[in-house]
Design a protein around this motif. Structure first.
Motif, PDB file in Angstrom:
ATOM      1  N   TYR A  23       0.818  -1.213   0.000  1.00 59.71           N
ATOM      2  CA  TYR A  23       0.000   0.000   0.000  1.00 59.71           C
ATOM      3  C   TYR A  23       0.852   1.264   0.000  1.00 59.71           C
ATOM      4  N   THR A  26       1.906   2.133  -3.426  1.00 59.56           N
ATOM      5  CA  THR A  26       0.740   2.645  -4.160  1.00 59.56           C
ATOM      6  C   THR A  26       0.486   4.095  -3.786  1.00 59.56           C
ATOM      7  N   PHE A  48      -8.188   2.505  -7.828  1.00 63.94           N
ATOM      8  CA  PHE A  48      -7.050   1.866  -7.185  1.00 63.94           C
ATOM      9  C   PHE A  48      -7.490   0.996  -6.025  1.00 63.94           C
ATOM     10  N   THR A  51      -2.836  -2.524  -3.787  1.00 65.93           N
ATOM     11  CA  THR A  51      -1.567  -2.748  -4.487  1.00 65.93           C
ATOM     12  C   THR A  51      -1.672  -2.554  -5.998  1.00 65.93           C
ATOM     13  N   TYR A  52      -2.623  -1.744  -6.457  1.00 64.78           N
ATOM     14  CA  TYR A  52      -2.714  -1.477  -7.897  1.00 64.78           C
ATOM     15  C   TYR A  52      -3.349  -0.112  -8.152  1.00 64.78           C
ATOM     16  N   VAL A  53      -3.079   0.414  -9.340  1.00 66.03           N
ATOM     17  CA  VAL A  53      -3.703   1.644  -9.823  1.00 66.03           C
ATOM     18  C   VAL A  53      -4.081   1.414 -11.280  1.00 66.03           C
TER      19      VAL A  53
END
Length: 81
Positions: A23, A26, A48, A51-53
């Protein structure tokens, strides 16, 4: 254009998903993206999770298609990584 972005049609746009290890990574990326977006006065659609966008760059209102400035902005986002 960097291979990490996908150009789509109807409507024309650039899309990218970026994965992070945790996190904090991110969050750090989102903070940098905020600064870049404010400076460029260009604001991608963002979704988001921890752990991603996911990013989407749309054609500007007064344009009919993506142009070199859109691809330059995508590259500047890549440079944040």
């Amino acid at each position: 254009m960097n291979q990490s972005w996908t150009q789509r049609q109807r409507p024309e746009r650039l899309e990218r998903r970026i994965e992070f290890t945790d996190y904090q990574d991110t969050r750090n990326f989102l903070d940098k993206l905020n600064t870049l977006s404010q400076n460029r006065e260009r604001f991608p659609d963002i979704s988001f999770g921890r752990t991603y966008v996911n990013l989407t760059l749309h054609v500007k209102d007064n344009m009919s298609s993506l142009d070199s400035l859109d691809h330059d902005f995508a590259q500047q986002i890549d440079d944040l990584l």
